[in-house]
Design an enzyme around this catalytic site. Structure first.
Site, PDB file in Angstrom:
ATOM      1  N   SER A 150      -4.339 -16.266   8.876  1.00  0.00           N
ATOM      2  CA  SER A 150      -5.751 -16.590   8.981  1.00  0.00           C
ATOM      3  C   SER A 150      -6.021 -17.887   9.745  1.00  0.00           C
ATOM      4  CB  SER A 150      -6.370 -16.704   7.579  1.00  0.00           C
ATOM      5  OG  SER A 150      -5.798 -17.767   6.850  1.00  0.00           O
TER       6      SER A 150
ATOM      7  N   LYS B 261      -8.210 -26.828   9.622  1.00  0.00           N
ATOM      8  CA  LYS B 261      -8.708 -25.486   9.318  1.00  0.00           C
ATOM      9  C   LYS B 261      -9.945 -25.559   8.426  1.00  0.00           C
ATOM     10  CE  LYS B 261      -7.005 -21.037   7.516  1.00  0.00           C
ATOM     11  NZ  LYS B 261      -5.882 -20.398   6.793  1.00  0.00           N
TER      12      LYS B 261
ATOM     13  N   SER C  95      -0.288 -17.411   6.707  1.00  0.00           N
ATOM     14  CA  SER C  95      -1.437 -17.731   7.545  1.00  0.00           C
ATOM     15  C   SER C  95      -1.211 -18.852   8.536  1.00  0.00           C
ATOM     16  CB  SER C  95      -2.647 -18.071   6.674  1.00  0.00           C
ATOM     17  OG  SER C  95      -3.074 -16.929   5.975  1.00  0.00           O
TER      18      SER C  95
END
Length: 569
Positions: A289, A213, A342
């Protein structure tokens, strides 16, 4: 000001008298021009404060944080009571080499039978290739890491021309992938002829492709947090600890995965780099996210990916930081989109497994968004405005320090984050959150910490009677992407509330939690089941998740966007 209501101390409260009341979040759903106009208004000095104040009152945030006496003491980070050791758990050497620890963990897994995975009529109609499938294929010379790398590179490059675009990665370097894959391929080739097998390959993870990420350092890629500016003010000199350990085991990193800007959203919407599409339905969100990591795994391009999930492993953000905690407490009160959940939210919406471990289990070094960006701001603010000679150690002085500095720190953070003169630009939905942050006081922060201790008490009482708390992972399946949200973003608190409904406890309290796919809704969209464990209870939830996954294996459907990069014919 009217008389404040007083809560009954948690230890004296009869939970049988408490009724669950589903709160409907009262906030506008805005995209496009209306979102732009709304942001400009709430950023205005007077009218903006009035509008945000009204929203806070309508959603009972003022009632909870200002007009309620919470008898519990504040808890600035998760504090767990002593826990009994889980049965039949092998403890690996925490100071040992990562590759040795992986080998110890591998011995705890069930026997791997290649025949049951590669041939036979008993195979389900569709299954994801797993890490041990890749390891077997490499060792059996069915494919090489370099061959798989070319498949992945081809797909990623093709994605740039898809309509609609499917931006899975923020940072991608084909030659860097080829370099890593060639080194891994060479280790496998040398291992077949070497007298000693030691070091060739490095571990079961050698040649396994992973995505990282964009809020986790992975050298030489920049860490942008999916913004357009963070890499300009902060350079990446080395890997995050988690990435470094994986690299020492031979893992191959394909790049930095897309995400919701600064992790401050639940959908994965990102006008900066494009919004990642759900592999099961390209017109729908992946969830946020960690949108890119989940989509990459679900589409078959990676066997695993590393994301963040505020409060524990794959949640490398400081849960004691003011910014993090206000995120969580606002969502608990039902107003703000956050990065909590997330990993679990996008994993659930994309039909893959997502794990968040206990707060404190994983190193947070090399995660810039809170660990360094906000922490640096915090320490600089304290240094500039505090008389360090008068600061004493101890909880009392710490609370006083927080009480004095919270408002200034928040306003400073928000001003810096939105300072367009320095080239710092944020998307409109992030600016909405920032405008809200500026309205919270030090007393709000302390009240929220008191509420956290109260919630922790109730959960620890529950775990005296049960081993695992089981919930749906989200309150809805993947929401549709409004076309008007692609260019300028979106704010939809109702959708955020549904996505976050069962997620908050794991982040607020730092508890381990895992989501595992269990089926599909009438539209064919994945549904996730969440297992929340007691502190340090990862082994329990992993065992149960494995059993659930096995029961549901035959019902797994192939995503609309899926790539078989482990082609052996």
């Amino acid at each position: 000001m009217g008389k404040k209501r007083v809560m009954v101390p948690a230890e004296k409260l009869d939970l049988s008298t408490v009724k669950y009341e589903h709160e409907v979040i009262k906030a506008p759903h805005l995209t496009g021009l209306m979102l732009k106009l709304f942001v400009r208004i709430i950023e205005a000095p007077v009218i903006g404060s009035l509008i945000i104040s009204l929203l806070k009152k309508q959603n009972k945030i003022v009632e909870m944080l200002q007009n309620t006496v919470i008898p519990e003491a504040p808890m600035f980070k998760p504090e767990f009571p002593p826990q009994e050791a889980e049965p039949s758990v092998v403890i690996v050497d925490e100071e040992g080499k990562p590759e040795d620890r992986v080998e110890s963990a591998l011995k705890c897994l069930p026997h791997y039978d290649p025949a049951s995975c590669w041939s036979g009529d008993s195979l389900p109609s569709f299954r994801y290739w797993k890490i041990r499938d890749y390891a077997y294929a490499y060792r059996s010379k069915l494919v090489t890491p370099s061959m798989v790398a070319e498949q992945i590179i081809s797909v990623i490059e093709e994605c740039n021309y898809h309509k609609p675009p499917t931006p899975l990665l923020v940072s991608f370097d084909a030659e860097e992938i080829r370099k890593q894959a060639a080194a891994s391929t060479q280790r496998f080739e040398e291992g077949t002829v070497a007298a000693s097998h030691a070091g060739n390959p490095l571990s079961i993870l050698d040649g396994i492709f992973l995505a990282i990420k964009d809020d986790i350092d992975c050298y030489p890629h920049p860490s942008k947090g999916a913004t357009t500016w963070m890499h300009e003010v902060r350079s990446v000199e080395k890997d995050a600890v988690c990435v470094s350990r994986l690299r020492s085991c031979g893992a191959i990193f394909i790049g930095k995965a897309n995400m919701h800007e600064l992790g401050m959203g639940t959908t994965g919407n990102n006008p900066n780099y494009g919004t990642t599409r759900n592999p099961h339905a390209p017109e729908r969100y992946t969830g946020g996210s960690s949108s890119g990591p989940a989509a990459l795994v679900a589409s078959g391009l990676c066997s695993a990916a590393l994301g963040t999930d505020g409060g524990g492993c794959k949640s490398y953000y400081l849960s004691w930081s003011l910014v993090y905690f206000i995120y969580n407490i606002l969502m608990f009160c039902g107003l703000l989109k956050t990065k909590a959940g997330s990993v679990r939210i996008p994993s659930s919406l994309c039909g893959v497994v997502g794990l968040k471990t206990t707060y404190g289990r994983t190193s947070m070094r090399g995660l810039p968004l809170v660990c360094q960006f906000c922490l640096h701001l915090r320490m600089k603010t304290l240094w500039d405005h505090c008389d360090w000679g008068s600061i004493q150690s101890g909880l009392t002085m710490y609370i006083q320090l927080i009480s004095r500095m919270s408002v200034k720190m928040f306003s400073t953070f928000c001003r810096k984050a939105m300072d367009v003169k320095k080239g710092v630009k944020l998307t409109y939905d992030t600016r909405t959150s920032m405008a809200l942050f500026r309205t919270f006081s030090a007393s709000d922060y302390v009240a929220a910490q008191c509420l956290r201790r109260r919630i922790m008490h109730h959960h620890m009482e529950i775990f005296k009677k049960v081993d695992v708390i089981v919930t749906p992972t989200t309150g809805m399946t993947a929401p549709k992407i409004p076309p008007s949200a692609l260019k300028d973003g979106e704010t939809d608190m109702q959708v955020a509330g549904y996505l976050m409904r069962f997620i908050i406890a794991g982040n607020l309290l730092g508890l381990p939690a895992i989501t595992v796919p269990v089926g599909y809704d009438k539209q064919g969209l994945p549904i996730g089941l969440q297992l929340i464990g007691r502190p340090w209870g990862e082994a329990t939830i992993l065992r149960l998740a494995s059993a659930v996954e096995e029961l549901c294996a035959k019902s797994v459907k192939k995503p609309a966007s899926f790539y078989d990069v482990l082609k052996t014919k």
